[in-house]
Write a protein that holds these residues in place. Structure first.
Motif, PDB file in Angstrom:
ATOM      1  N   GLU A 110      16.859  33.921  45.380  1.00 27.24           N
ATOM      2  CA  GLU A 110      18.179  33.521  46.217  1.00 27.24           C
ATOM      3  C   GLU A 110      17.683  32.743  47.512  1.00 27.24           C
ATOM      4  N   LEU A 111      16.372  33.671  47.836  1.00 27.94           N
ATOM      5  CA  LEU A 111      15.850  32.614  49.768  1.00 27.94           C
ATOM      6  C   LEU A 111      15.768  32.056  48.672  1.00 27.94           C
ATOM      7  N   ALA A 112      14.198  31.691  47.515  1.00 28.62           N
ATOM      8  CA  ALA A 112      13.321  30.812  47.809  1.00 28.62           C
ATOM      9  C   ALA A 112      14.138  29.465  47.100  1.00 28.62           C
ATOM     10  N   ASP A 113      15.436  29.836  46.202  1.00 29.58           N
ATOM     11  CA  ASP A 113      16.928  28.339  46.231  1.00 29.58           C
ATOM     12  C   ASP A 113      16.872  27.625  47.897  1.00 29.58           C
ATOM     13  N   LEU A 114      17.507  29.156  48.314  1.00 27.90           N
ATOM     14  CA  LEU A 114      17.376  28.175  50.060  1.00 27.90           C
ATOM     15  C   LEU A 114      16.026  27.721  50.675  1.00 27.90           C
ATOM     16  N   ILE A 115      15.455  28.313  50.971  1.00 32.46           N
ATOM     17  CA  ILE A 115      14.586  27.937  51.048  1.00 32.46           C
ATOM     18  C   ILE A 115      13.766  26.182  50.653  1.00 32.46           C
ATOM     19  N   GLU A 116      13.627  26.162  49.059  1.00 34.43           N
ATOM     20  CA  GLU A 116      13.161  24.904  48.734  1.00 34.43           C
ATOM     21  C   GLU A 116      13.951  23.951  48.747  1.00 34.43           C
ATOM     22  N   ALA A 117      15.250  23.929  49.607  1.00 35.01           N
ATOM     23  CA  ALA A 117      16.599  23.211  49.815  1.00 35.01           C
ATOM     24  C   ALA A 117      16.961  23.338  50.912  1.00 35.01           C
ATOM     25  N   SER A 118      16.239  23.334  52.002  1.00 30.69           N
ATOM     26  CA  SER A 118      16.775  23.321  53.294  1.00 30.69           C
ATOM     27  C   SER A 118      14.883  23.055  53.754  1.00 30.69           C
ATOM     28  N   VAL A 119      13.713  22.885  52.884  1.00 33.97           N
ATOM     29  CA  VAL A 119      12.641  23.264  54.254  1.00 33.97           C
ATOM     30  C   VAL A 119      11.860  22.404  52.857  1.00 33.97           C
ATOM     31  N   GLY A 120      11.001  21.204  53.493  1.00 33.92           N
ATOM     32  CA  GLY A 120       9.889  20.001  52.440  1.00 33.92           C
ATOM     33  C   GLY A 120       8.511  20.898  52.313  1.00 33.92           C
ATOM     34  N   PRO A 121       7.977  20.917  51.253  1.00 36.15           N
ATOM     35  CA  PRO A 121       6.472  21.257  50.815  1.00 36.15           C
ATOM     36  C   PRO A 121       5.635  21.501  51.832  1.00 36.15           C
ATOM     37  N   TYR A 122       5.546  20.748  53.170  1.00 33.69           N
ATOM     38  CA  TYR A 122       5.140  20.664  54.077  1.00 33.69           C
ATOM     39  C   TYR A 122       5.573  21.661  55.831  1.00 33.69           C
ATOM     40  N   GLY A 123       6.956  21.809  55.000  1.00 33.51           N
ATOM     41  CA  GLY A 123       7.291  23.053  56.633  1.00 33.51           C
ATOM     42  C   GLY A 123       8.030  22.095  57.038  1.00 33.51           C
ATOM     43  N   GLN A 124       8.609  20.793  56.526  1.00 35.64           N
ATOM     44  CA  GLN A 124       9.628  20.011  57.223  1.00 35.64           C
ATOM     45  C   GLN A 124      11.049  20.239  57.413  1.00 35.64           C
ATOM     46  N   VAL A 125      11.887  21.036  58.139  1.00 38.94           N
ATOM     47  CA  VAL A 125      13.794  20.599  58.123  1.00 38.94           C
ATOM     48  C   VAL A 125      13.515  19.421  57.237  1.00 38.94           C
ATOM     49  N   LEU A 126      14.354  19.969  55.702  1.00 35.41           N
ATOM     50  CA  LEU A 126      14.907  18.413  55.429  1.00 35.41           C
ATOM     51  C   LEU A 126      16.561  18.097  55.427  1.00 35.41           C
ATOM     52  N   ASP A 127      16.971  16.791  55.688  1.00 34.50           N
ATOM     53  CA  ASP A 127      18.033  16.195  56.412  1.00 34.50           C
ATOM     54  C   ASP A 127      19.056  17.227  55.858  1.00 34.50           C
ATOM     55  N   THR A 128      18.802  17.280  54.641  1.00 31.71           N
ATOM     56  CA  THR A 128      19.992  18.165  53.821  1.00 31.71           C
ATOM     57  C   THR A 128      20.203  19.278  54.174  1.00 31.71           C
ATOM     58  N   ALA A 129      19.915  19.264  54.950  1.00 27.46           N
ATOM     59  CA  ALA A 129      19.407  21.214  55.276  1.00 27.46           C
ATOM     60  C   ALA A 129      20.988  22.330  55.960  1.00 27.46           C
ATOM     61  N   SER A 130      21.608  20.498  56.294  1.00 30.36           N
ATOM     62  CA  SER A 130      23.054  21.307  56.702  1.00 30.36           C
ATOM     63  C   SER A 130      23.399  19.412  57.184  1.00 30.36           C
ATOM     64  N   GLU A 131      25.211  19.896  57.296  1.00 31.97           N
ATOM     65  CA  GLU A 131      25.520  18.184  57.530  1.00 31.97           C
ATOM     66  C   GLU A 131      25.033  17.776  58.854  1.00 31.97           C
ATOM     67  N   LEU A 132      24.897  19.424  60.011  1.00 33.78           N
ATOM     68  CA  LEU A 132      24.986  18.184  61.217  1.00 33.78           C
ATOM     69  C   LEU A 132      23.633  18.099  60.992  1.00 33.78           C
ATOM     70  N   LEU A 133      22.493  18.283  60.974  1.00 33.30           N
ATOM     71  CA  LEU A 133      21.249  17.916  60.756  1.00 33.30           C
ATOM     72  C   LEU A 133      21.125  16.344  60.051  1.00 33.30           C
ATOM     73  N   GLY A 134      21.293  15.995  58.971  1.00 40.21           N
ATOM     74  CA  GLY A 134      21.650  15.022  58.349  1.00 40.21           C
ATOM     75  C   GLY A 134      22.624  13.804  59.513  1.00 40.21           C
ATOM     76  N   ARG A 135      23.765  14.147  60.310  1.00 39.89           N
ATOM     77  CA  ARG A 135      24.306  13.498  60.645  1.00 39.89           C
ATOM     78  C   ARG A 135      23.634  12.679  62.236  1.00 39.89           C
ATOM     79  N   LEU A 136      22.922  14.035  62.297  1.00 40.61           N
ATOM     80  CA  LEU A 136      21.933  14.008  63.896  1.00 40.61           C
ATOM     81  C   LEU A 136      20.469  12.833  63.461  1.00 40.61           C
ATOM     82  N   ARG A 137      19.909  12.805  61.880  1.00 43.21           N
ATOM     83  CA  ARG A 137      18.866  12.095  61.890  1.00 43.21           C
ATOM     84  C   ARG A 137      19.208  10.852  61.302  1.00 43.21           C
ATOM     85  N   SER A 138      20.418  10.799  60.966  1.00 43.72           N
ATOM     86  CA  SER A 138      21.453   9.597  60.699  1.00 43.72           C
ATOM     87  C   SER A 138      20.904   8.600  62.402  1.00 43.72           C
TER      88      SER A 138
END
Length: 506
Positions: free
Chosen positions: A124-152
């Protein structure tokens, strides 16, 4: 055991590991001194050898040393970074693959075994990390609705700011002040590149200075820059919140994850041992129940790779506690000693060694006394340094230990040296240690010949004065000093005079 070149052999093994953590474990490898553990380590390596034979080893390149990772974060009083979280997820996934790869290998499987509940929580932890963090350590836009909106919004504001800057570039009063008549990117934001000496025409904060000019955020667009900066700060705070939340979950699973990582590192090391054994054409030496020793065709692991090694045959009964090797310098005395030491060390790590066949006792400890060096600055002579090394070896020795003594008694009067060396050896024998020693001293050769717990061995020269590097049990060897110096180019007259003097002493 630096004298045996142990670090060099560990470095050879490290090249067969697949992960950085495995490489570091190989370089820091130490032998077990418990017979049951040595046999268990060898059994684990046998399983790795079986996997290697089927080309079924588990690939370990994505392994992270979570023990070190957690320790550094705790010492620095910080959460795990997003990049470190990627390592956590990769190690969890590797644990899943390893469990599948090792399913038919009981000992390797035990290294990565986890209870079903633990597997579920870690997955479960690995799923959450992979859904939130890219392979090079960048937090993804899809990690939260707020982050996606801010980056847009950040992207939109950049486009708007770029358009405003482009319009400024067309202002006739500013055009002469600009190096380029278009916006340029610097430190993640659009800027104007202003010529040297023209800052007065484009007032505003300087972002950077380079030979080509100044990178400036013009005051005319301060409001737009503030909007962008506010969005960037908000997005960074949200990304950090997400990363910290994931770190808190990972920290909560620290004990189980460290155990998994340690098991994977051990598995990487055993697979490396299998590859090392294949590369060196080595075998696993039997750990004997008694103190007997048998080696057939043993090779020095480093010299063997250089193609400069004569196989060593050596057999000692359980009653033989001291092997005294004598013979000429450069004849292979020290190489034979190192070969036995390295063979024992590798065996007690569970690693195959370059030998045709063999049987060794499990030594309870290792000690060595090699060539000592004087220190003028510290006021220590060669013999004083040698005496200190002997004292250290004596202090650390215990029954069942292997002690390697290279040229015992060097650096002082030969008569006193022989007496001291014999007394030292007698004490080691009383303490039930196993000893391999080299010498040029005649009294020590006679001692080894007369003492029932000792055995002589010799290295020699062939008919043309070249070393054979073969070890001849039951014999004591000549030093061939005059033959050696003749080959070194000293005058014949000097050598003849030395021979006359030597006969006179006899």
């Amino acid at each position: 055991m630096a004298f045996t070149e142990w670090a060099g052999v560990c470095a050879q093994l490290a090249r067969h590991t697949e992960s950085k953590a495995g490489r570091l474990a190989a370089q820091a490898m130490t032998p077990s001194c418990e017979a049951a553990e040595v046999r268990a380590l060898q059994d684990t390596t046998r399983e790795a050898q079986a996997l290697l034979a089927r080309d079924a080893c588990c690939e370990m390149r994505s392994l992270s040393d979570l023990v070190d990772l957690y320790a550094r974060a705790s010492e620095q009083g910080r959460p795990l970074s997003a990049r470190e979280l990627v390592g956590v997820a990769q190690t969890i996934r590797l644990g899943d693959r390893a469990a599948e790869a090792f399913a038919s290998s009981p000992r390797l499987s035990a290294l990565v075994a986890r209870e079903a509940e633990v597997v579920s929580v870690q997955t479960e932890l690995a799923d959450l990390i992979e859904a939130s963090v890219g392979p090079y350590g960048q937090v993804l836009d899809t990690a939260s609705e707020l982050l996606g909106r801010l980056r847009s919004e950040i992207a939109s504001q950049r486009v708007s700011l770029d358009a405003e800057l482009s319009q400024l570039c067309q202002n006739g009063s500013l055009m002469l002040a600009l190096v380029q008549h278009r916006p340029v990117e610097r430190e993640g934001t659009p800027c104007l590149l202003v010529k040297q000496g023209e800052l007065g025409r484009v007032p505003g904060p300087i972002v950077d200075r380079q030979p080509e000019g100044f990178y400036v955020h013009p005051d005319a667009l301060a409001g737009s820059y503030n909007v962008l900066r506010d969005l960037l700060i908000a997005a960074e705070e949200e990304a950090l919140r997400i990363s910290d939340a994931l770190s808190a979950r990972a920290m909560g699973l620290r004990v189980d994850l460290e155990r998994l990582a340690a098991g994977l590192i051990a598995a990487d090391l055993h697979q490396a041992m299998a590859r090392y054994g294949q590369d060196a054409e080595g075998v696993l030496v039997e750990a004997s129940e008694d103190a007997s020793l048998l080696l057939r065709g043993a090779l020095h692991p480093i010299l063997a790779r250089q193609g400069e090694c004569v196989p060593l045959d050596l057999e000692l009964g359980s009653d033989s506690r001291l092997l005294m090797i004598s013979g000429p310098n450069g004849g292979g005395k020290t190489a034979a000693m190192k070969t036995l030491g390295l063979t024992a060390l590798l065996t007690q790590c569970g690693c195959p060694v370059p030998v045709q066949s063999g049987r060794l006792p499990v030594y309870r400890a290792f000690a060595c006394v090699a060539e000592a060096r004087s220190s003028v600055g510290a006021g220590v002579s060669t013999f004083q340094a040698h005496a200190r090394d002997l004292a250290a070896a004596l202090e650390g020795a215990r029954p069942g230990a292997l002690v390697l003594l290279d040229e015992i008694g060097v650096g002082t009067d030969p008569g006193e040296a022989a007496a001291l060396a014999q007394a030292f050896l007698e004490l080691l024998l009383e303490r039930e240690l196993r000893i391999l020693a080299t010498t040029h001293l005649g009294p020590l050769k006679r001692f080894a010949q007369e003492e029932p717990r000792c055995q002589n061995a010799a290295v020699s020269l062939d008919g043309e004065g070249r070393p054979t590097f073969a070890l001849l049990l039951g014999q004591s060897g000549r030093s061939y000093a005059l033959e050696v110096v003749r080959q070194a180019g000293l005058p014949d007259s000097l050598i003849q005079r030395a021979a006359e003097l030597h006969r006179g002493e006899g």
